[in-house]
Write a protein that holds these residues in place. Structure first.
Motif, PDB file in Angstrom:
ATOM      1  N   ASP A  87     -33.373  19.066 -43.824  1.00 49.35           N
ATOM      2  CA  ASP A  87     -34.370  18.266 -43.111  1.00 49.35           C
ATOM      3  C   ASP A  87     -33.797  17.771 -41.788  1.00 49.35           C
ATOM      4  N   LEU A  88     -32.488  17.471 -41.784  1.00 49.99           N
ATOM      5  CA  LEU A  88     -31.806  16.999 -40.577  1.00 49.99           C
ATOM      6  C   LEU A  88     -30.490  17.760 -40.409  1.00 49.99           C
ATOM      7  N   VAL A 105     -33.741  24.954 -36.885  1.00 50.86           N
ATOM      8  CA  VAL A 105     -33.577  25.092 -38.341  1.00 50.86           C
ATOM      9  C   VAL A 105     -34.027  23.852 -39.108  1.00 50.86           C
ATOM     10  N   PRO A 106     -33.622  22.634 -38.735  1.00 47.51           N
ATOM     11  CA  PRO A 106     -33.999  21.470 -39.550  1.00 47.51           C
ATOM     12  C   PRO A 106     -35.495  21.181 -39.483  1.00 47.51           C
ATOM     13  N   ARG A 107     -36.029  20.697 -40.584  1.00 47.85           N
ATOM     14  CA  ARG A 107     -37.473  20.402 -40.661  1.00 47.85           C
ATOM     15  C   ARG A 107     -37.864  19.255 -39.744  1.00 47.85           C
ATOM     16  N   ILE A 108     -37.008  18.223 -39.648  1.00 49.47           N
ATOM     17  CA  ILE A 108     -37.353  17.050 -38.845  1.00 49.47           C
ATOM     18  C   ILE A 108     -36.715  17.130 -37.456  1.00 49.47           C
ATOM     19  N   ALA A 109     -35.405  17.204 -37.398  1.00 53.34           N
ATOM     20  CA  ALA A 109     -34.744  17.216 -36.082  1.00 53.34           C
ATOM     21  C   ALA A 109     -33.254  17.494 -36.226  1.00 53.34           C
ATOM     22  N   PRO A 110     -32.644  18.020 -35.161  1.00 48.53           N
ATOM     23  CA  PRO A 110     -31.183  18.018 -35.051  1.00 48.53           C
ATOM     24  C   PRO A 110     -30.781  16.767 -34.273  1.00 48.53           C
ATOM     25  N   GLY A 139     -20.826   2.003 -26.164  1.00 48.38           N
ATOM     26  CA  GLY A 139     -21.569   2.005 -27.403  1.00 48.38           C
ATOM     27  C   GLY A 139     -21.803   3.413 -27.886  1.00 48.38           C
ATOM     28  N   VAL A 140     -22.816   3.563 -28.721  1.00 51.10           N
ATOM     29  CA  VAL A 140     -23.176   4.882 -29.235  1.00 51.10           C
ATOM     30  C   VAL A 140     -24.665   5.110 -29.031  1.00 51.10           C
ATOM     31  N   THR A 141     -25.007   6.367 -28.896  1.00 46.66           N
ATOM     32  CA  THR A 141     -26.410   6.771 -28.775  1.00 46.66           C
ATOM     33  C   THR A 141     -26.714   7.816 -29.837  1.00 46.66           C
ATOM     34  N   ILE A 142     -27.772   7.589 -30.590  1.00 47.37           N
ATOM     35  CA  ILE A 142     -28.274   8.603 -31.512  1.00 47.37           C
ATOM     36  C   ILE A 142     -29.414   9.304 -30.789  1.00 47.37           C
ATOM     37  N   MET A 143     -29.304  10.621 -30.669  1.00 44.15           N
ATOM     38  CA  MET A 143     -30.238  11.374 -29.832  1.00 44.15           C
ATOM     39  C   MET A 143     -30.605  12.694 -30.490  1.00 44.15           C
ATOM     40  N   ARG A 144     -31.722  13.255 -30.037  1.00 42.13           N
ATOM     41  CA  ARG A 144     -32.080  14.613 -30.448  1.00 42.13           C
ATOM     42  C   ARG A 144     -31.214  15.592 -29.663  1.00 42.13           C
ATOM     43  N   ILE A 145     -30.673  16.579 -30.351  1.00 43.51           N
ATOM     44  CA  ILE A 145     -29.876  17.601 -29.681  1.00 43.51           C
ATOM     45  C   ILE A 145     -30.805  18.606 -29.021  1.00 43.51           C
TER      46      ILE A 145
END
Length: 317
Positions: A87-88, A105-110, A139-145
């Motif tokens: 899924d991820l 490939v992932p159902r939701i997002a990379p 800091g950190v960032t969570i992002m879509r690849i």
């Protein structure tokens, strides 16, 4: 109850292994790790076989199915990845640009955790970049690849202050913990269908390049503030360095003594007691801990005393 998300983790170095460890520990109702992707095992020593990456070693200890492709743009790897039916895709310091065939490939997002407040400090060395730039926070960032380096839309960011004593090593430790927390938060949002994308402002993007040993050679015509930042940004690797005559000297710790003084040629050792002070292009820097070739780290005063170096000698010549 909704079925837990299936996650494939992608990463290689120790920082990524720290995040993977947290994901393994937190795995449960919301998600489960079904696979890991890391680099192929690398040669170790002379004739001693190969050893896995930090992520590969952790996955082996935890019994997680692991893929170690030499090349990722092959039908074989794509087929193996699809077999996990993730899924991820969750990436941390994987170190490769992923093609669209993998990103779909992932159902939701990379998704990826990047160790900066994007769009600032994209690229391979954001921690070093933040210290060298004198940033007050990171800091950190969570992002879509996406198929462009660190350019994807953001899901969330978490911030921390950069302390005046922070080195590359200490800051990466802090960011690994912060990144794990942020990634777990993003996974929870994904499980609830609540991930929201925010585009990056391309006009604010800055970039960092891969660091090499030559980048750590001190140019004494630079300012004292910059040289002090180098000692922290390149600790523990590649370590800020200079020459004293024919010998290379690693500079592990230093402090700005006087940010504006001049009057001596850059690199000149202005005084040796109680701690060596060196003239820079702008300002002076006090050396605290150094290391000579084939020797242990020691106080700069003891090192110069052992070398019988007097004021007036110059580094970098």
């Amino acid at each position: 109850m909704a079925e837990s998300l299936k996650i494939v983790f992608m990463g290689t170095p120790a920082l990524a292994a720290r995040i993977l460890e947290r994901l393994v520990t937190a795995s449960g109702a919301n998600f489960r790790l079904v696979g890991v992707v890391t680099r192929a095992d690398q040669p170790r020593g002379r004739g001693l076989g190969t050893e896995p990456s930090e992520v590969g070693a952790l996955a082996a200890r935890r019994g997680i199915p692991t893929l170690k492709p030499v090349k990722i743009r092959t039908p074989e790897f794509l087929s193996e990845l699809k077999a996990f039916a993730p899924d991820l895709l969750v990436a941390a310091a994987y170190g490769r640009i992923l093609p669209d065939s993998i990103l779909s490939v992932p159902r939701i997002a990379p998704i990826n955790v990047h160790a900066s407040l994007l769009p600032r400090h994209r690229g391979a060395t954001p921690v070093e970049g933040a210290i060298l730039a004198g940033d007050a926070e990171t800091g950190v960032t969570i992002m879509r690849i996406v198929a462009r380096m660190d350019a994807g839309p953001m899901y969330l960011q978490r911030r921390i202050s950069i302390e005046s004593s922070d080195t590359q090593g200490t800051l990466k430790e802090k960011l690994a913990e912060l990144g794990a927390d942020a990634m777990l938060e993003a996974i929870d949002l994904a499980a609830r269908g609540a991930l929201v994308e925010t585009p990056q402002d391309e006009t604010l993007a800055t970039y960092t390049a891969q660091v090499e040993k030559k980048d750590a050679v001190i140019d004494w015509t630079a300012g004292a503030v910059h040289i002090e930042r180098m000692t922290r940004a390149y600790d523990p690797w590649p370590v800020a360095r200079t020459r004293l005559g024919a010998d290379e000297v690693l500079i592990w710790r230093a402090a700005v003594e006087d940010p504006g003084s001049s009057g001596h040629a850059p690199g000149t050792i202005v005084s040796v007691k109680p701690n060596p002070v060196v003239q820079c292009g702008t300002g002076q820097i006090r050396l605290i801990e150094v290391q000579g070739a084939g020797r242990k780290r020691m106080s700069a005063a003891d090192f110069l005393r052992g070398k019988r170096v007097e004021a007036g000698a110059r580094f970098g010549t």
